[in-house]
Design an enzyme around this catalytic site. Structure first.
Site, PDB file in Angstrom:
ATOM      1  N   LYS A   1       1.272  -1.344   0.415  1.00  0.00           N
ATOM      2  CA  LYS A   1       0.283  -0.003   0.201  1.00  0.00           C
ATOM      3  C   LYS A   1       0.749   0.947   0.234  1.00  0.00           C
ATOM      4  O   LYS A   1       0.613   2.489  -0.862  1.00  0.00           O
ATOM      5  CB  LYS A   1      -0.849  -0.326   0.872  1.00  0.00           C
TER       6      LYS A   1
ATOM      7  N   GLN B   1      -5.007  -1.694   9.397  1.00  0.00           N
ATOM      8  CA  GLN B   1      -4.650  -3.133   8.833  1.00  0.00           C
ATOM      9  C   GLN B   1      -5.118  -4.040   9.408  1.00  0.00           C
ATOM     10  O   GLN B   1      -4.885  -4.477  11.156  1.00  0.00           O
ATOM     11  CB  GLN B   1      -3.293  -3.432   8.525  1.00  0.00           C
TER      12      GLN B   1
ATOM     13  N   ASP C   1     -11.547   2.204   3.280  1.00  0.00           N
ATOM     14  CA  ASP C   1     -11.417   1.124   3.479  1.00  0.00           C
ATOM     15  C   ASP C   1     -12.867   0.243   3.517  1.00  0.00           C
ATOM     16  O   ASP C   1     -13.482  -0.972   2.938  1.00  0.00           O
ATOM     17  CB  ASP C   1     -10.851   0.341   4.726  1.00  0.00           C
TER      18      ASP C   1
END
Ligand code: NAP
Length: 295
Positions: free
Chosen positions: A54, A98, A121
């Protein structure tokens, strides 16, 4: 003849589109570049790989990022504190934690504490609920990546029967919602299956499109699909090679028996994975543009 759906190539095209948009709407206007905040807790090797990729994507596009890497066994409170800092930091547009987190941390508390306006997200219930109601929201990156991969390859979804295998909140559930929404791309008839589905083959054999997000290498075999089906393999399982300590990446699809029978198939690696990364960047750009429009 099976056509492989090349996520690497498409993500490169989308990267160019995003770069162009950043040039036109942000750089030329001398505005601040999009900024992604990433919180990583612990040293899970898959999570480290995902976070690094990422970060690499941020570098490729030239947007800013900040990484907070907390040590193994950090407490829930430690993570919540970092989230609050990023929520309150007006220089950060999008923020991700994460996943998965260690067992002692309540993931729901973590997701709930992220400001929905920065939740790139798309896991916060506000965004998830809005997505379910077909309202404007951040959509989870993998689901958005799959939808884009199908759409850009002119694969018809409307009126088709899609079978999704796996009902996780990061992949299976959101993609089943997006495939069935009353909008294009969407309008598919969706069957959502999981580990309690009896005789899964009964459903997969009827599917025009199968999206598999299980995490079991070789799960979907050629005998489980009908000829000409479109197969989207989301699975990523890292298998360690004991001889040289390297990792092999395996999808959910038994490539050899499915290749040749399916009309389209996403390879692993190089299918859904790169699409997920680029969609996270796209969401971060949207968060930055929302900030500019509201300032
Ligand atoms: P997850 O949370 O573990 O969910 C797995 C799902 O598969 C669950 O719904 C489970 O059912 C179902 N399942 C397990 N065994 C099954 C079986 N034998 N038959 C039918 N269903 C079964 O996993 P996830 O986070 O969705 O991830 C799934 C896979 O996708 C993993 O390999 C992950 O690494 C990969 N992934 C890839 C990307 C990408 O960008 N390519 C992104 C995210 C995840 P129950 O609900 O009944 O337990």
């Amino acid at each position: 003849m099976t056509k492989l759906l090349n996520g690497n190539q498409l993500s490169r095209e989308i990267r160019k589109e995003i770069s162009k948009k950043i040039d036109q709407d942000i750089r030329k206007k001398k505005k601040r570049l999009p900024h992604l905040g990433i919180i990583l807790s612990g040293n899970n090797s898959s999570s480290l790989t995902y976070v690094n990729s990422k970060i690499q994507e941020c570098k490729n596009i030239g947007i800013q990022y900040s990484l907070v890497h907390l040590p193994e066994y950090s407490s829930e409170q430690d993570i919540l504190k970092e989230i609050q800092k990023m929520n309150n930091n007006s220089l950060i547009d999008g923020l991700i934690v994460q996943l998965p987190l260690q067992k002692h941390i309540n993931e729901e508390n973590i997701i709930l504490s992220i400001n929905p306006k920065k939740d790139v997200d798309g896991f916060h219930p506000e965004n998830f609920g809005k997505m379910s109601l077909n309202m404007n929201a951040f959509f989870p990156a993998t689901a958005l990546g799959i939808l884009t991969l199908l759409e850009r390859n002119q694969i018809k979804i409307s009126g088709k029967h899609t079978v999704v295998v796996g009902r996780s909140r990061i992949v299976g559930r959101p993609i089943s919602i997006l495939m069935s929404r009353r909008q294009n791309p969407g309008n598919s008839t969706v069957t959502l299956t999981h580990s309690h589905t009896t005789n899964i083959e009964h459903y997969t054999k009827q599917a025009d499109i199968i999206i598999t997000a299980v995490g079991v290498p070789g799960f979907l075999k050629g005998k489980m699909i009908k000829k000409g089906a479109v197969i989207v393999d989301v699975g990523i399982t890292r298998i360690q090679n004991n001889e040289n300590k390297s990792f092999l990446i395996k999808g959910d699809v038994d490539f050899h028996s499915v290749y040749g029978k399916a009309s389209y198939l996403t390879p692993v690696p190089g299918g859904v994975g790169p699409m997920t990364r680029i969609m996270l960047i796209k969401n971060t750009l949207i968060a930055a543009l929302n900030r500019l429009n509201n300032s």
